[in-house]
Scaffold this motif. Structure first.
Motif, PDB file in Angstrom:
ATOM      1  N   LEU A  39      54.225  52.477  36.038  1.00 39.87           N
ATOM      2  CA  LEU A  39      55.375  51.620  36.300  1.00 39.87           C
ATOM      3  C   LEU A  39      55.096  50.682  37.467  1.00 39.87           C
ATOM      4  O   LEU A  39      54.195  50.934  38.276  1.00 39.87           O
ATOM      5  CB  LEU A  39      56.603  52.481  36.593  1.00 39.87           C
ATOM      6  N   PRO A  40      55.866  49.598  37.606  1.00 40.54           N
ATOM      7  CA  PRO A  40      55.668  48.674  38.730  1.00 40.54           C
ATOM      8  C   PRO A  40      55.808  49.392  40.069  1.00 40.54           C
ATOM      9  O   PRO A  40      56.597  50.329  40.219  1.00 40.54           O
ATOM     10  CB  PRO A  40      56.796  47.661  38.556  1.00 40.54           C
ATOM     11  N   ASP A  41      55.013  48.954  41.025  1.00 41.31           N
ATOM     12  CA  ASP A  41      55.027  49.474  42.403  1.00 41.31           C
ATOM     13  C   ASP A  41      54.694  50.955  42.508  1.00 41.31           C
ATOM     14  O   ASP A  41      55.056  51.612  43.483  1.00 41.31           O
ATOM     15  CB  ASP A  41      56.384  49.198  43.071  1.00 41.31           C
ATOM     16  N   SER A  42      53.998  51.506  41.523  1.00 44.38           N
ATOM     17  CA  SER A  42      53.572  52.907  41.582  1.00 44.38           C
ATOM     18  C   SER A  42      52.438  53.058  42.585  1.00 44.38           C
ATOM     19  O   SER A  42      51.573  52.200  42.691  1.00 44.38           O
ATOM     20  CB  SER A  42      53.083  53.388  40.215  1.00 44.38           C
ATOM     21  N   ASP A  43      52.455  54.143  43.310  1.00 48.22           N
ATOM     22  CA  ASP A  43      51.375  54.477  44.242  1.00 48.22           C
ATOM     23  C   ASP A  43      51.041  55.944  43.979  1.00 48.22           C
ATOM     24  O   ASP A  43      51.741  56.838  44.437  1.00 48.22           O
ATOM     25  CB  ASP A  43      51.824  54.266  45.678  1.00 48.22           C
ATOM     26  N   VAL A  44      49.974  56.168  43.226  1.00 48.53           N
ATOM     27  CA  VAL A  44      49.621  57.512  42.790  1.00 48.53           C
ATOM     28  C   VAL A  44      48.212  57.834  43.280  1.00 48.53           C
ATOM     29  O   VAL A  44      47.230  57.396  42.690  1.00 48.53           O
ATOM     30  CB  VAL A  44      49.694  57.627  41.249  1.00 48.53           C
ATOM     31  N   PRO A  45      48.086  58.593  44.384  1.00 55.02           N
ATOM     32  CA  PRO A  45      46.757  58.888  44.922  1.00 55.02           C
ATOM     33  C   PRO A  45      45.966  59.912  44.109  1.00 55.02           C
ATOM     34  O   PRO A  45      44.768  60.063  44.302  1.00 55.02           O
ATOM     35  CB  PRO A  45      47.045  59.408  46.324  1.00 55.02           C
ATOM     36  N   LEU A  58      42.482  50.919  28.574  1.00 53.43           N
ATOM     37  CA  LEU A  58      43.672  50.565  29.340  1.00 53.43           C
ATOM     38  C   LEU A  58      44.091  49.150  29.018  1.00 53.43           C
ATOM     39  O   LEU A  58      43.282  48.323  28.605  1.00 53.43           O
ATOM     40  CB  LEU A  58      43.457  50.746  30.844  1.00 53.43           C
ATOM     41  N   VAL A  59      45.382  48.901  29.208  1.00 54.39           N
ATOM     42  CA  VAL A  59      45.948  47.567  29.080  1.00 54.39           C
ATOM     43  C   VAL A  59      46.808  47.356  30.318  1.00 54.39           C
ATOM     44  O   VAL A  59      47.621  48.212  30.667  1.00 54.39           O
ATOM     45  CB  VAL A  59      46.810  47.423  27.807  1.00 54.39           C
ATOM     46  N   VAL A  60      46.624  46.230  30.989  1.00 53.52           N
ATOM     47  CA  VAL A  60      47.405  45.887  32.176  1.00 53.52           C
ATOM     48  C   VAL A  60      48.346  44.750  31.804  1.00 53.52           C
ATOM     49  O   VAL A  60      47.920  43.755  31.202  1.00 53.52           O
ATOM     50  CB  VAL A  60      46.496  45.483  33.356  1.00 53.52           C
ATOM     51  N   GLY A  61      49.597  44.897  32.162  1.00 54.06           N
ATOM     52  CA  GLY A  61      50.610  43.903  31.829  1.00 54.06           C
ATOM     53  C   GLY A  61      50.461  42.622  32.624  1.00 54.06           C
ATOM     54  O   GLY A  61      49.749  42.553  33.630  1.00 54.06           O
ATOM     55  N   THR A  62      51.180  41.607  32.166  1.00 55.03           N
ATOM     56  CA  THR A  62      51.172  40.327  32.861  1.00 55.03           C
ATOM     57  C   THR A  62      51.796  40.474  34.239  1.00 55.03           C
ATOM     58  O   THR A  62      52.685  41.296  34.449  1.00 55.03           O
ATOM     59  CB  THR A  62      51.945  39.263  32.051  1.00 55.03           C
ATOM     60  N   ARG A  63      51.305  39.717  35.183  1.00 55.32           N
ATOM     61  CA  ARG A  63      51.761  39.732  36.583  1.00 55.32           C
ATOM     62  C   ARG A  63      51.621  41.108  37.234  1.00 55.32           C
ATOM     63  O   ARG A  63      52.376  41.463  38.126  1.00 55.32           O
ATOM     64  CB  ARG A  63      53.193  39.228  36.693  1.00 55.32           C
ATOM     65  N   CYS A  64      50.663  41.898  36.776  1.00 47.00           N
ATOM     66  CA  CYS A  64      50.395  43.205  37.361  1.00 47.00           C
ATOM     67  C   CYS A  64      48.902  43.339  37.649  1.00 47.00           C
ATOM     68  O   CYS A  64      48.083  42.636  37.055  1.00 47.00           O
ATOM     69  CB  CYS A  64      50.804  44.331  36.409  1.00 47.00           C
ATOM     70  N   GLU A  65      48.596  44.249  38.537  1.00 39.15           N
ATOM     71  CA  GLU A  65      47.208  44.580  38.843  1.00 39.15           C
ATOM     72  C   GLU A  65      47.118  46.092  39.005  1.00 39.15           C
ATOM     73  O   GLU A  65      47.980  46.694  39.627  1.00 39.15           O
ATOM     74  CB  GLU A  65      46.770  43.883  40.130  1.00 39.15           C
TER      75      GLU A  65
END
Length: 83
Positions: A39-45, A58-65
């Motif tokens: 999900l957006p703004d996820s931070d999973v170490p 994997l597939v990365v959505g538009t305007r995401c990294e």
């Protein structure tokens, strides 16, 4: 595989990336098996249980990294993916 613009579940919530467990040399079968949604703004170490070394597509959505690390707890070298 879905296109980056297609990463929206039925309820319309934005998804930044999807990782897939199964891969295939045939393009139409490469995004299969279990799916890990980012999900957006996820931070999973740490990768969720059962996903370490398992993601093959994997597939990365538009305007995401999506940034991944080679070691747990954000250690080691990094690699960034975008749409």
């Amino acid at each position: 595989c879905p296109t980056p613009a297609d990463l929206r579940p039925v309820n319309g919530t934005r998804v930044c990336a999807q990782l897939y467990a199964d891969n295939s040399p045939y393009y139409d079968q490469c995004c299969a098996g279990d799916v890990l949604v980012v999900l957006p703004d996820s931070d999973v170490p740490y990768m969720p249980r059962g996903w370490s070394g398992r993601a093959s597509s994997l597939v990365v959505g538009t305007r995401c990294e999506l940034t991944v690390w080679s070691r747990r707890a954000k250690g080691g070298s990094t690699r960034r993916f975008s749409a």
